[in-house]
Design a protein around this motif. Structure first.
Motif, short mmCIF file in Angstrom:
data_model
loop_
_atom_site.label_atom_id
_atom_site.label_comp_id
_atom_site.label_asym_id
_atom_site.label_seq_id
_atom_site.Cartn_x
_atom_site.Cartn_y
_atom_site.Cartn_z
N ASP A 286 0.84 -1.20 0.00
CA ASP A 286 0.00 0.00 0.00
C ASP A 286 0.87 1.25 0.00
N ASP A 287 0.22 2.39 -0.08
CA ASP A 287 0.93 3.67 -0.16
C ASP A 287 1.21 4.28 1.21
N ASN A 288 0.90 3.56 2.28
CA ASN A 288 1.06 4.09 3.63
C ASN A 288 2.43 3.73 4.19
N ARG A 289 3.48 4.14 3.50
CA ARG A 289 4.83 3.79 3.91
C ARG A 289 5.85 4.66 3.20
N ILE A 290 7.06 4.67 3.75
CA ILE A 290 8.21 5.29 3.11
C ILE A 290 9.39 4.35 3.30
N GLN A 291 10.10 4.08 2.24
CA GLN A 291 11.25 3.19 2.31
C GLN A 291 12.54 3.99 2.48
N PHE A 292 13.46 3.44 3.28
CA PHE A 292 14.77 4.05 3.46
C PHE A 292 15.90 3.20 2.90
N THR A 293 16.00 1.93 3.29
CA THR A 293 17.15 1.14 2.86
C THR A 293 16.78 -0.28 2.48
N LEU A 294 17.73 -0.92 1.80
CA LEU A 294 17.65 -2.33 1.43
C LEU A 294 18.72 -3.11 2.19
N GLY A 295 18.44 -4.38 2.46
CA GLY A 295 19.48 -5.30 2.83
C GLY A 295 19.84 -5.40 4.30
N ARG A 296 20.70 -6.39 4.57
CA ARG A 296 21.18 -6.72 5.90
C ARG A 296 22.71 -6.75 5.87
N ASP A 297 23.32 -6.81 7.05
CA ASP A 297 24.77 -6.94 7.19
C ASP A 297 25.50 -5.83 6.42
N LEU A 298 25.20 -4.60 6.77
CA LEU A 298 25.66 -3.46 5.99
C LEU A 298 26.92 -2.84 6.57
N MET A 299 27.90 -2.62 5.69
CA MET A 299 29.06 -1.79 6.00
C MET A 299 28.78 -0.40 5.44
N LEU A 300 28.92 0.60 6.28
CA LEU A 300 28.56 1.96 5.91
C LEU A 300 29.70 2.65 5.17
N ASN A 301 29.48 3.88 4.81
CA ASN A 301 30.49 4.66 4.09
C ASN A 301 30.50 6.07 4.66
N PRO A 302 31.63 6.46 5.33
CA PRO A 302 32.85 5.69 5.59
C PRO A 302 32.54 4.49 6.47
N LYS A 303 33.42 3.46 6.41
CA LYS A 303 33.18 2.24 7.16
C LYS A 303 33.19 2.50 8.66
N GLN A 304 32.25 1.89 9.34
CA GLN A 304 32.22 1.96 10.79
C GLN A 304 33.32 1.07 11.37
#
Length: 345
Positions: A286-304
């Motif tokens: 439905d349209d009652n949502r907002i998406q932010f990210t995909l996936g699991r086990d994420l390394m960020l940028n810059p890396k944490q």
């Protein structure tokens, strides 16, 4: 000469065939667009990093909402007590806001991003679903969407459950529906006790309860075990019956890949809470949502400095190279004007 004319006629017929096919596709898309519900709203993503010591080294990451085929996102404002810069992680391409200071001058650091969003309903199955032919999934995306995550194994118990669930099914679509039905009828939406909310598939198999993270992690594990690419998506849901509200926490859902239709959405925890929509939420969001990210086990940028993130929807902060949990969040939304909704459910 006759051969040439015959060839020319055949070529002309092929052009007409292709034009007719293109017209059918355009009309199908137009029908889909007219059938879709839409929601127009502002979304406030705010948080405060609290009780720092003056002089602390602080690094801050938080997800940035993005535009895609189902949501148009405009950044109205992005402010913070430290300068913000945009980055992108490499595994899924998620967009990130990042800020840092080698010596904090404040005990509390506040950040806020205000978005204006047009979210469209996703309809991929049924009357308004155009039929696609030979939809391709890039090799890298396919590999990621079939691989295990730390808490999402694709062998062992979830694979055994997958084999039983899809028994007698042949097509990827029928197998995915059988897995969807298994999760829906076996799991219970229940956030009591401990262990829920991490998307730990073995916990879900044992406890047979949890929240949206647990429901969809089990679906993804079982689908992948049967060779069906599947992916995890996370953001926030909006109450359908309120024009504005505080948002207490995240919501997540999933997609699976079907070769003739592409990515197909499911929302099993919503189907559990609204049993009358169990058919709808296999193939639609439905349209009652907002998406932010995909996936699991994420390394960020810059890396944490810490371990990969299990999922990424809340701010992640490190102080002196270690994860810092003292963060208060402030999320809210408001519909834009009385014409912000198309139709309604």
């Amino acid at each position: 000469m006759n051969i040439f004319l015959l060839g020319e006629a055949a070529s002309g017929e092929r052009v007409l065939f292709m034009l007719r096919k293109a017209l059918i596709w355009v009309l199908a898309l137009a029908s889909l667009a007219s059938a879709q519900e839409t929601r127009h709203f502002t979304f406030h993503y705010g948080f405060t990093v609290k009780n720092l010591l003056v002089g602390d080294k602080v690094r801050i990451w938080f997800p940035a909402a993005h535009s895609d085929a189902f949501q148009e996102v405009k950044v109205v404002s992005a402010t913070g007590d430290l300068p913000l810069k945009k980055t992108r992680e490499s595994k899924y391409g998620n967009e990130i806001y990042y800020a840092e200071t080698s010596k904090s001058k404040l005990m509390d650091l506040h950040f806020e991003v205000v978005y204006e969003v047009q979210r469209r309903e996703r309809l991929t199955l049924g009357t308004y679903s155009p039929h696609l032919e030979d939809v391709k999934l890039a090799d890298k995306e396919k590999k990621v969407s079939l691989a295990p995550d730390k808490l999402v194994p694709v062998t062992g118990l979830p694979a055994e459950l997958g084999v039983k669930a899809v028994e007698g099914k042949v097509t990827p679509l029928d197998k995915a529906r059988a897995i969807y039905d298994y999760v829906l009828t076996t799991m219970r939406y229940d956030k009591s006790g401990t262990g829920w909310g991490r998307g730990d598939v073995l916990y879900a198999c044992d406890a047979k309860k949890g929240n949206c993270t647990d429901f969809h992690s089990l679906f993804i594990a079982m689908a992948r075990s049967q060779g069906i690419p599947a992916r995890f998506e996370i953001g926030f849901s909006l109450p359908p019956d309120k024009p504005s509200a505080e948002i207490e926490g995240y919501h997540c859902w999933a997609d699976f890949f079907e070769p003739t239709r592409g990515w197909i959405p499911v929302d099993i925890s919503e189907a559990w809470k609204h049993q009358e929509k169990r058919g709808y939420f296999f193939g639609a969001h439905d349209d009652n949502r907002i998406q932010f990210t995909l996936g699991r086990d994420l390394m960020l940028n810059p890396k944490q400095d810490g371990e990969p993130l299990n999922y990424f929807v809340y701010p992640y902060v490190e102080v002196g190279g270690r994860a810092f949990p003292n963060i208060s969040t402030d999320f809210s939304f408001a519909d834009v004007g009385s014409t912000g909704r198309s139709g309604g459910r």
